[in-house]
Structure formats: structure tokens, C-alpha cells
Design an enzyme around this catalytic site. Structure first.
Site, PDB file in Angstrom:
ATOM      1  N   ASP A  99       0.868  -1.176   0.000  1.00 32.03           N
ATOM      2  CA  ASP A  99       0.000   0.000   0.000  1.00 32.03           C
ATOM      3  C   ASP A  99       0.907   1.229   0.000  1.00 32.03           C
ATOM      4  O   ASP A  99       2.116   1.129   0.252  1.00 32.03           O
ATOM      5  CB  ASP A  99      -0.897  -0.044   1.245  1.00 32.03           C
ATOM      6  CG  ASP A  99      -1.780   1.176   1.369  1.00 32.03           C
ATOM      7  OD1 ASP A  99      -2.253   1.664   0.328  1.00 32.03           O
ATOM      8  OD2 ASP A  99      -1.986   1.641   2.500  1.00 32.03           O
ATOM      9  N   ASP A 149      -0.027   5.146   1.203  1.00 31.63           N
ATOM     10  CA  ASP A 149      -0.176   5.977   2.398  1.00 31.63           C
ATOM     11  C   ASP A 149      -0.171   5.147   3.669  1.00 31.63           C
ATOM     12  O   ASP A 149      -0.836   4.116   3.759  1.00 31.63           O
ATOM     13  CB  ASP A 149      -1.487   6.770   2.311  1.00 31.63           C
ATOM     14  CG  ASP A 149      -1.423   7.864   1.265  1.00 31.63           C
ATOM     15  OD1 ASP A 149      -1.348   9.043   1.643  1.00 31.63           O
ATOM     16  OD2 ASP A 149      -1.431   7.534   0.061  1.00 31.63           O
TER      17      ASP A 149
END
Length: 582
Positions: A254, A256
Site C-alpha cells: 500500500d 499511504d
């Protein structure tokens, strides 16, 4: 009830003219802390498997028997998961559903793609942190999460085989040695970060840095076995690592709060950049699967990963390794690859070798989407967002992209986390109902709480990871996804269906996980980080064989230049001028 009484008390305090602003602020903070603690008890903010494991371990803790029964309890968990995997395989082959005991105990439990050596993981974790010796604080949610993470790394190190190589003595000794080094290595709390966890978290960081690691291929010192020799022969050096990588062959991340802070960019994290570099150098495919979608405007993605790409360029990452670095934008909509010029380039969609053509047999791939269905899905999401803004009186606005709709805060405002979750759950319910009415036009989607905002993307990370597995030829059991949002209002949740996953909560934990992966995979790291004396962790310049010091990146200067130049709105991708410094 406690929260309501606190609110009423605050109103009375504020109404009193004699109350100072400082006192009002203290009461507001008290209310926020209370709400945050109670909020953790809500069902959509809980993981059923970990909560069940915690409740099972509570009995041993209350009886002060965790030190003697903890290992056996985790063996029981391991046995139930093995049985669950067998039932999964039977159900797939016979098209019949016969729930396992684990499924009956935890109805929300998902798919397991590998066995999990939970007993070994617990014993290694307990040896390092002595959690079984505690008398007043029981094992926490986060500690069980860490044990599951470690077990998953150990499982991938042992390959996709359904049986462990217990008869192979050298294999067992090698694994024990790797675990011993892991137990002696600094914990995540010793990593440099500004991260601070919730009340139930374990991440409390300080200003210390871990011992230095060098990228000089032959500059990893190994002390001799206490034999006195000439000073010039006291240290020997490992040759470049050429052995097989004992771990996942593709690791997806991922963006953020996993590689960089929420809403920020990857700018100055040289240690995490180092570990990603080492993964690529050892033949591992690295892919960032992010919700950030700027179509094929590569410069905007490059800005989000500016520090990492600069690191690769500074270290002269070879072309063959650059070509193993991918970025999937918009969950599964825009695929880019790193070129030898250390820039991101769109991957061909159609024609020979096009990723959409090559994965068209996957039913949920974007190549099979109907554009009318895409528009209908985004229209429904937009309507829900607009009604949420009005009904919940949110200081927010919505934006619409080609394949996403976002609810974002107005400038200098914040949206309460509860309101974001409420909006996400409303959208999920509306889109699920829409899918039942029009089954032929059902599309994969992801409605998630991004921490400061809420989004609905056409597509999800299940589809993104599945496309990468197919296009690049990596089996499920050799893939690993690392992310921070595995609750049902998060966008990493869907990846659980197609590969093993690691649940982290910050870039610091990602750094620590990658360090553990590299250690257990057999990649040599600087032996000084396993030293028992961890009182002085101030980094010293690494020295190569010829005595030269490798050139270091000046991240402070890079940050200064970045801030002096234009900044980008991470929501819209629009470039905005930075404010003048007064």
C-alpha cells in the site's frame, strides 16, 4: 452513556463565564480520548480472528499460566488453521461448503493461503518481549497481530510446501539462527519516527536510529571467532549475496501510511529505501498498489515516490532490477513500470504483451468492464457522498475522477473518523444493493476510509494483485501484500482473498517487517544490529573494503528543494504553489 455525560458536562463548563480556554481544551481532549477508547469497541473496527485469539489467551492470563500454556494455545490455533485450509481445498474441489471448526468459532474468518507456524512465532516473539511474564497487562491486539505477521514471514521463508522440512537438520538450524538474530535486533520502537499509536498500540518511537547498514556489496564485516590475528585480518567480508531468496517472490505495498505517512510523499526514509533496494537486488518483484489515481500522469506518481526513486538512482540500481519495480494506480487501473532512467513509464495496455490483453481471462479485470456500469457505480457513490455531507453537516467536498469519487475535507478542516466510516458503510450498502438488482453489470469496487477522507474506486486491490500475479507469473503462495487497512472499511481488506498479507500500522512497522523478511530470507545485513549492546544506536558512516565512505543522499537538501518548488494536492493531483516563507 459515559460519552453523553461528558458532552453535557463540557457544555456546562463552556457556558460558565469563569472557565478559561485552557480548561475547555482539556475537557475536549478528555472527551476525544474517551470517544477514541470506546470507538475501538465498535464491530466494524474489530478483526474477528484476532479478537477471538485474544479472548482464548485471556483464560491463561487470568490463571497466571500463559508462560506454561501459551505455546500450546498457539499450537491449537495452528491446528485449527490447518484444518480450515483443508476444508477450503475440499470446498474448492467439490463445490460444497462444509464449515471448519474455525469458521464456526469465527464466522468472519477469511482465506488462508499458507500454513502459519504460530507456535514458533509466539515462542520467538515471547523470547524477545517476554509477554508471558506480565502479571497485570494481558497480551494485546497489536501483539497478536505482530505474532501473526512473524508467522506469515516464516511460512513464506519455508516455501509453499504443505509440510515443514523438520527432518532437514541444516534447514532447521539455519531457521533457528535467523530467528535468534531477529530476537536480538532492535524493535520497531527504536526506529526513527514521529509515529505514536493509540492506547492499545505498541509503536512508541523515539529519536534513535538503528545501526547503519551499507550497500557496499563487500562491506559487511563479520567478526572472527575470538582468535587474535593481525588487525588487517580481524574482519572478513561477505561476498555479494548470490544464494536463493528464501521468501516471497513478489511483495506488493500500500502507499499511504505503509511506505510514507498519510497524505505525504516518500521523501526521507533512507532505511526503508535501503530494504526495498535489497529486495530488488535479490530478485524480488516490488509493486506499489495504491488508491492514488492520476491516470497515466507519471510525474505525479513520481512526486509521491520522489525520495525512493532518487535513492535508486543514487545507488545505480541495475536495469534488470529497475524493471521489477511496478506501480498500480487507482487500485488496479493504471500500471506503470520503472525504467533504466529511474522514471516511471506506462505499461502497454493493448497489443502484444499488453497487460489488459494478457489478463482478460480474469473476469473482474478492467478490460472486461462496461463503461455504462462504471458511470452508474460512480453516480451512486456521488449521490451518497452528497447526502452524507448534507445530513452529517460535514465540512467537506467531493471530487470525481475517471474511475473514482472522493469525499475530502475543505481546506484547514477535518472530517471525524466516525463520519467517514458512516459514509463508507452507507456506500457499501448502496452498491451491494445495486449489485443484486443488476447482477450482469456488477463491477468490483472499493469503498474505504482513507483516514482523512473517504473514497470509492472502481476496482480494488484484490483485482490489482491478481493482475500482477497473472501478468508477471507469480503464484499466490509466493506473493505477499503489506498494508495498513485490513478492517472492512479499509482498501487492503480485499487483498486477503488472493495472497498472504502482513498488517502494519506505520512506515516504521513496514521497515521492521522488511528487515525481518530479509533476515529470514538469508540476505546478509550488518551484524552490528544484532549486538546485545543497544544503548548507542547513533549511526556511523559505513566504510568499504578500500576505506572509502559511500556517498550519502542529502535528504534535508532534497526536502528543501521540494518545498521550494511546487507542491501537489494529493487528492486532485493539481499542482499548487507553495506559500512564501516569511
Amino acid at each position: 452513556q459515559s460519552e453523553n455525560s461528558t458532552r453535557q458536562h463540557i457544555k456546562k463548563i463552556i457556558a460558565a463565564k469563569s472557565t478559561t480556554s485552557h480548561e475547555i481544551r482539556e475537557y475536549k481532549l478528555m472527551s476525544f480520548s474517551s470517544r477514541r477508547r470506546n470507538y475501538l469497541l465498535t464491530p466494524h473496527r474489530r478483526d474477528g480472528l484476532i479478537e477471538w485469539m485474544k479472548s482464548m489467551l485471556m483464560h491463561s492470563f487470568v490463571l497466571d499460566a500463559l508462560e506454561t500454556t501459551g505455546s500450546d494455545t498457539f499450537s491449537h490455533f495452528e491446528m485449527l488453521i490447518d484444518e480450515h485450509i483443508e476444508m477450503q481445498n475440499v470446498a474448492e474441489n467439490s463445490n460444497t461448503e462444509n464449515p471448519s471448526r474455525l469458521k464456526q468459532l469465527v464466522p468472519t474468518v477469511g482465506t488462508f493461503h499458507t500454513r502459519l507456524p504460530l507456535r514458533k512465532a509466539f515462542e520467538a516473539y515471547n523470547s524477545k518481549y517476554c509477554i508471558a511474564k506480565r502479571k497485570h497487562v494481558c497480551i494485546s491486539f497489536n501483539e497478536i497481530r505482530h505474532i501473526l505477521n512473524l508467522a506469515q514471514i516464516m511460512a513464506l521463508r519455508n516455501g509453499s510446501s504443505s509440510s515443514w522440512s523438520k527432518d532437514d537438520v541444516s534447514e532447521s538450524m539455519e531457521e533457528m539462527s535467523a530467528l535468534e538474530r531477529w530476537q536480538k535486533s532492535p524493535s520497531p520502537s527504536m526506529l526513527r519516527s514521529n509515529f505514536s499509536s493509540d492506547e492499545d498500540g505498541t509503536m512508541k518511537s523515539g529519536p534513535d536510529l538503528p545501526p547503519p547498514l551499507t550497500l557496499e556489496e563487500s562491506a559487511i564485516p563479520v567478526e572472527t571467532n575470538g582468535v587474535e590475528k593481525d588487525e588487517s585480518k580481524t574482519l572478513s567480508y561477505h561476498p555479494p549475496y548470490t544464494g536463493p531468496f528464501r521468501g516471497a517472490k513478489m511483495i506488493t505495498f500500500d502507499g499511504d501510511q505503509t511506505l510514507y505517512s498519510d497524505g505525504a510523499n516518500f521523501e526521507s526514509n533512507p532505511q526503508l529505501a535501503l530494504y526495498l533496494y535489497l529486495l530488488l537486488r535479490n530478485g524480488v518483484t516490488v509493486a506499489v498498489v495504491t488508491a492514488a489515481g492520476y491516470e497515466y500522469d507519471t510525474e505525479k506518481y513520481e512526486l509521491r515516490l520522489s525520495g525512493l526513486l532518487a535513492y535508486f538512482k543514487e545507488k545505480k540500481l541495475p536495469q534488470r532490477d529497475c524493471e521489477r519495480f511496478y506501480l498500480f494506480g487507482g487500485e488496479c487501473n493504471y500500471l506503470l513500470c520503472l525504467g533504466s532512467d529511474y522514471r516511471l513509464h506506462p505499461v502497454r495496455e493493448f497489443g502484444p504483451g499488453g497487460w489488459l490483453n494478457s489478463t482478460k481471462y480474469i473476469s473482474e479485470t478492467p478490460a472486461n468492464w462496461d463503461e455504462t456500469a462504471v458511470k452508474d457505480l460512480l453516480d451512486i457513490a456521488e449521490d451518497i457522498f452528497q447526502s452524507s455531507i448534507k445530513e452529517q453537516n460535514l465540512r467537506a467536498r467531493f471530487i470525481r475522477k475517471k474511475r473514482a469519487v472522493g469525499l475530502i475535507p475543505k481546506p484547514h478542516e477535518q472530517i471525524p473518523r466516525e463520519a467517514l466510516d458512516e459514509t463508507v458503510l452507507r456506500v457499501q450498502a448502496a452498491l451491494d444493493a445495486h449489485g443484486k438488482k443488476t447482477p450482469g453489470l456488477t463491477l468490483p469496487f472499493c469503498a474505504f476510509n482513507g483516514g482523512r477522507d473517504a473514497w470509492v474506486d472502481v476496482g480494488n486491490k484484490r483485482v490489482g494483485v491478481q493482475i500482477l500475479q497473472s501478468y508477471l507469473g507469480h503464484p499466490v503462495k509466493e506473493t505477499l501484500h503489506i498494508g495498513d487497512q485490513f478492517l472492512n472499511t479499509g482498501n487492503d481488506f480485499a487483498a486477503r482473498d488472493v495472497c498472504p498479507c502482513i498488517w502494519i500500522t506505520s512506515p516504521d512497522e513496514t521497515t521492521y517487517i522488511l528487515k525481518s523478511i530479509l533476515r529470514l530470507a538469508g540476505v546478509p545485513l550488518n551484524d552490528s544490529d544484532a549486538s546485545s549492546d543497544s544503548s548507542d544506536l547513533t549511526p556511523e558512516p559505513s566504510v568499504g573494503v578500500n576505506g572509502s565512505k559511500p556517498k550519502a543522499l542529502d535528504f534535508a537538501e532534497m526536502n528543501r528543494r521540494t518545498k521550494a518548488a511546487q507542491l501537489m494536492d494529493v487528492y486532485t493531483g493539481e499542482m499548487i504553489s507553495s506559500p512564501q516563507v516569511k
